[in-house]
Design a protein around this motif. Structure first.
Motif, PDB file in Angstrom:
ATOM      1  N   ALA A 130      37.167  52.021  22.373  1.00 40.74           N
ATOM      2  CA  ALA A 130      38.142  51.477  23.326  1.00 40.74           C
ATOM      3  C   ALA A 130      38.113  49.956  23.321  1.00 40.74           C
ATOM      4  O   ALA A 130      37.131  49.357  23.770  1.00 40.74           O
ATOM      5  N   PRO A 131      39.185  49.324  22.824  1.00 36.58           N
ATOM      6  CA  PRO A 131      39.269  47.867  22.936  1.00 36.58           C
ATOM      7  C   PRO A 131      39.388  47.457  24.406  1.00 36.58           C
ATOM      8  O   PRO A 131      40.111  48.097  25.162  1.00 36.58           O
ATOM      9  N   LYS A 132      38.673  46.412  24.772  1.00 43.72           N
ATOM     10  CA  LYS A 132      38.756  45.914  26.153  1.00 43.72           C
ATOM     11  C   LYS A 132      39.791  44.794  26.194  1.00 43.72           C
ATOM     12  O   LYS A 132      39.516  43.670  26.592  1.00 43.72           O
ATOM     13  N   GLY A 133      41.001  45.167  25.806  1.00 41.08           N
ATOM     14  CA  GLY A 133      42.083  44.195  25.835  1.00 41.08           C
ATOM     15  C   GLY A 133      43.380  44.795  25.354  1.00 41.08           C
ATOM     16  O   GLY A 133      43.382  45.842  24.691  1.00 41.08           O
ATOM     17  N   PRO A 134      44.496  44.121  25.657  1.00 40.34           N
ATOM     18  CA  PRO A 134      45.817  44.627  25.267  1.00 40.34           C
ATOM     19  C   PRO A 134      45.974  44.706  23.748  1.00 40.34           C
ATOM     20  O   PRO A 134      45.397  43.897  23.008  1.00 40.34           O
ATOM     21  N   THR A 189      36.187  55.652  31.013  1.00 41.77           N
ATOM     22  CA  THR A 189      37.403  56.063  31.728  1.00 41.77           C
ATOM     23  C   THR A 189      37.446  55.503  33.134  1.00 41.77           C
ATOM     24  O   THR A 189      38.436  54.908  33.559  1.00 41.77           O
ATOM     25  N   GLU A 190      36.348  55.699  33.858  1.00 39.85           N
ATOM     26  CA  GLU A 190      36.343  55.300  35.271  1.00 39.85           C
ATOM     27  C   GLU A 190      36.384  53.784  35.445  1.00 39.85           C
ATOM     28  O   GLU A 190      37.119  53.265  36.293  1.00 39.85           O
ATOM     29  N   THR A 191      35.666  53.049  34.594  1.00 35.79           N
ATOM     30  CA  THR A 191      35.683  51.587  34.745  1.00 35.79           C
ATOM     31  C   THR A 191      37.008  50.997  34.275  1.00 35.79           C
ATOM     32  O   THR A 191      37.503  50.025  34.849  1.00 35.79           O
ATOM     33  N   ASP A 192      37.609  51.616  33.256  1.00 37.69           N
ATOM     34  CA  ASP A 192      38.894  51.088  32.776  1.00 37.69           C
ATOM     35  C   ASP A 192      39.982  51.311  33.815  1.00 37.69           C
ATOM     36  O   ASP A 192      40.771  50.412  34.123  1.00 37.69           O
ATOM     37  N   LEU A 193      40.017  52.510  34.394  1.00 33.68           N
ATOM     38  CA  LEU A 193      41.017  52.786  35.435  1.00 33.68           C
ATOM     39  C   LEU A 193      40.793  51.867  36.637  1.00 33.68           C
ATOM     40  O   LEU A 193      41.735  51.290  37.193  1.00 33.68           O
ATOM     41  N   PHE A 194      39.513  51.685  37.003  1.00 35.95           N
ATOM     42  CA  PHE A 194      39.228  50.814  38.149  1.00 35.95           C
ATOM     43  C   PHE A 194      39.664  49.374  37.854  1.00 35.95           C
ATOM     44  O   PHE A 194      40.378  48.751  38.649  1.00 35.95           O
ATOM     45  N   GLY A 195      39.265  48.882  36.691  1.00 33.83           N
ATOM     46  CA  GLY A 195      39.552  47.487  36.358  1.00 33.83           C
ATOM     47  C   GLY A 195      41.028  47.188  36.295  1.00 33.83           C
ATOM     48  O   GLY A 195      41.508  46.186  36.834  1.00 33.83           O
ATOM     49  N   GLU A 196      41.792  48.109  35.720  1.00 32.22           N
ATOM     50  CA  GLU A 196      43.235  47.844  35.582  1.00 32.22           C
ATOM     51  C   GLU A 196      43.966  47.985  36.916  1.00 32.22           C
ATOM     52  O   GLU A 196      44.939  47.266  37.181  1.00 32.22           O
ATOM     53  N   GLN A 197      43.441  48.853  37.800  1.00 33.29           N
ATOM     54  CA  GLN A 197      44.117  49.035  39.087  1.00 33.29           C
ATOM     55  C   GLN A 197      43.737  47.933  40.089  1.00 33.29           C
ATOM     56  O   GLN A 197      44.583  47.398  40.800  1.00 33.29           O
ATOM     57  N   VAL A 198      42.465  47.552  40.106  1.00 32.97           N
ATOM     58  CA  VAL A 198      41.968  46.716  41.200  1.00 32.97           C
ATOM     59  C   VAL A 198      41.959  45.235  40.850  1.00 32.97           C
ATOM     60  O   VAL A 198      42.177  44.386  41.713  1.00 32.97           O
ATOM     61  N   VAL A 199      41.725  44.927  39.550  1.00 32.65           N
ATOM     62  CA  VAL A 199      41.642  43.509  39.165  1.00 32.65           C
ATOM     63  C   VAL A 199      42.787  43.123  38.227  1.00 32.65           C
ATOM     64  O   VAL A 199      43.728  42.440  38.607  1.00 32.65           O
ATOM     65  N   LEU A 200      42.744  43.643  37.018  1.00 30.31           N
ATOM     66  CA  LEU A 200      43.542  43.109  35.913  1.00 30.31           C
ATOM     67  C   LEU A 200      45.048  43.238  36.124  1.00 30.31           C
ATOM     68  O   LEU A 200      45.800  42.325  35.785  1.00 30.31           O
ATOM     69  N   CYS A 201      45.494  44.369  36.632  1.00 31.06           N
ATOM     70  CA  CYS A 201      46.945  44.602  36.703  1.00 31.06           C
ATOM     71  C   CYS A 201      47.384  44.722  38.166  1.00 31.06           C
ATOM     72  O   CYS A 201      48.118  43.886  38.687  1.00 31.06           O
ATOM     73  N   GLU A 206      49.723  41.993  42.702  1.00 33.36           N
ATOM     74  CA  GLU A 206      49.960  41.884  44.151  1.00 33.36           C
ATOM     75  C   GLU A 206      49.566  40.494  44.660  1.00 33.36           C
ATOM     76  O   GLU A 206      50.225  39.943  45.555  1.00 33.36           O
ATOM     77  N   LEU A 207      48.534  39.902  44.075  1.00 32.97           N
ATOM     78  CA  LEU A 207      48.111  38.558  44.484  1.00 32.97           C
ATOM     79  C   LEU A 207      49.205  37.545  44.147  1.00 32.97           C
ATOM     80  O   LEU A 207      49.603  36.726  44.977  1.00 32.97           O
ATOM     81  N   VAL A 208      49.727  37.637  42.933  1.00 34.21           N
ATOM     82  CA  VAL A 208      50.785  36.713  42.508  1.00 34.21           C
ATOM     83  C   VAL A 208      52.027  36.886  43.386  1.00 34.21           C
ATOM     84  O   VAL A 208      52.593  35.910  43.900  1.00 34.21           O
ATOM     85  N   LYS A 209      52.432  38.126  43.593  1.00 33.85           N
ATOM     86  CA  LYS A 209      53.641  38.375  44.400  1.00 33.85           C
ATOM     87  C   LYS A 209      53.461  37.863  45.829  1.00 33.85           C
ATOM     88  O   LYS A 209      54.334  37.198  46.392  1.00 33.85           O
TER      89      LYS A 209
END
Ligand SMILES: NC(=O)C1=CN([C@@H]2O[C@H](COP(=O)(O)OP(=O)(O)OC[C@H]3O[C@@H](n4cnc5c(N)ncnc54)[C@H](OP(=O)(O)O)[C@@H]3O)[C@@H](O)[C@H]2O)C=CC1
Ligand SMILES: CC(=O)[C@](C)(O)C(=O)O
Ligand SMILES: [Mg+2]
Ligand SMILES: [Mg+2]
Length: 334
Positions: A130-134, A189-201, A206-209
């Motif tokens: 799993a690459p840790k990036g787009p 799986t769990e850290t990727d879902l957490f990271g993309e939901q809570v921080v990265l995306c 929501e912070l930017v908006k």
């Protein structure tokens, strides 16, 4: 306990010599991983449905895309780089019937195996790289001589030979240049879902908006709010990427650094962290996965309506015009 991290010298591309790697889905990850592997000397075939821009892109990159079924039949190592929400059905219909004993079934996110949507038959080792990036960065960093760090995990009962194939694969896509952390399907799986939901995306969006809306509602020009709350974010994140919080704070003004310390904790509060823990729990217990799977079974009404609404947010509208004036930005209008 310190993580086990593999680098270039820990991986040997010869473990992929003589093997055919099928990349199923020439999308964000697929187009990047396929080209990087080919540039690393691996034999790569593409499973991609016809009639789409991704099919045409694969052809323009010199591949001869074939059906998911044919690519699976012809390959030794099969990486499912389809959207998570369709992998289960396509695996059951088109991939599993064409697997052969000794094949290695791969993925770049453990969602479907971890939550039981894909259950490989006996004799088929599963492997996660799993690459840790787009995906687009996986390609551009590789071309620049860099690499996006990766995670590697072996499915239950997978052999040491499969692990060596995984390390070779990670090397082939440039992952061992940045480091490949050994993990499990559950942890990725769990850290990727957490990271993309809570921080990265989710968190960042929501912070930017909220920042943009707060300034505009207070009467400031939307263009200024865009520059302050969206455009400059890359510049700050680049500093984090290069040197962590310390380098970012070293580079910004003392005024900004003081503001960081006194106002940051008022925005991300203990309640925010408590909510983060609730989000993590919903991921761990499978509630998020069940919601995502049922959303798609219903035709993704919420997902599609939200995507449409978000595209019309003020920060998006004003941003399109401002980015068009910055001709050095290879603008991506999607
Ligand atoms: N995007 C990222 O940066 C990252 C993604 N991942 C993981 O990589 C995997 C792939 O994700 P990603 O690259 O984003 O996927 P994309 O959505 O970018 O690409 C998906 C590909 O699958 C094809 N596809 C979509 N639906 C179907 C279908 N019903 N039948 C056949 N083919 C279909 C698309 O073809 P078409 O053009 O015809 O629609 C496209 O080529 C996922 O497991 C994801 O979690 C992991 C790390 C980062
Ligand atoms: C790019 C990435 O790592 C994500 C956010 O996990 C994803 O696209 O799923
Ligand atoms: Mg991720
Ligand atoms: Mg992800």
């Amino acid at each position: 306990m310190a993580a086990t991290i593999y680098y270039e010298n820990d991986a040997d591309l010869s473990h992929l010599k003589g093997k055919t790697v099928a990349i199923l889905g020439y999308g964000s990850q697929g187009h990047a991983q396929a080209q990087n592997l080919r540039d690393s000397g691996c034999n790569v075939i593409i499973g991609q449905r016809p009639g789409s821009a991704n099919y045409d892109l694969a052809v323009s990159h010199g591949f001869e895309p074939m059906s998911i079924e044919d690519a699976t039949k012809a390959a030794d190592v099969i990486n499912i780089l389809l959207p998570d929400e369709v992998q289960g059905d396509i695996y059951r219909d088109s991939i599993e019937p064409n697997l052969k004993p000794g094949n290695v079934l791969m993925c770049s996110h453990g969602f479907n195996i971890h939550f039981g949507q894909i259950q490989p038959p006996k004799g088929i080792d599963t492997l996660l790289v799993a690459p840790k990036g787009p995906g687009h960065l996986v390609r551009s960093e590789y071309v620049k001589g860099g690499g996006v760090p990766c995670l590697i995990a072996l499915g239950e009962g997978a052999s040491e030979a499969t692990k060596q194939i995984g390390l070779a694969y990670a090397k082939g896509i440039g992952g061992t240049r940045g480091g490949v952390i050994e993990t499990s399907f559950a942890e990725e799986t769990e850290t990727d879902l957490f990271g993309e939901q809570v921080v990265l995306c989710g968190g960042v969006s929501e912070l930017v908006k909220a920042g943009f809306e707060t300034l505009v509602e207070a009467g400031y020009q939307p263009e200024m709010a865009y520059f302050e709350c969206m455009h400059e974010l890359k510049l700050i994140v680049d500093l984090l990427y290069e040197g962590g919080l310390s380098y970012m704070r070293y580079s910004i003004s003392n005024t900004a650094e003081y503001g960081d310390y006194v106002s940051g904790p008022r925005i991300i509060t203990p309640e925010t962290k408590a909510e983060m823990k609730r989000v993590l729990n919903e991921i761990q217990c499978g509630e998020f996965a069940r919601k995502w799977i049922s959303e798609n079974r219903a035709g993704a009404p919420f997902f599609k309506a939200t995507r449409r609404r978000e595209r019309e947010h003020g920060v998006e509208q004003v941003g399109r015009g401002l980015r068009r004036m910055m001709t050095w930005i290879d603008e991506k209008e999607v």
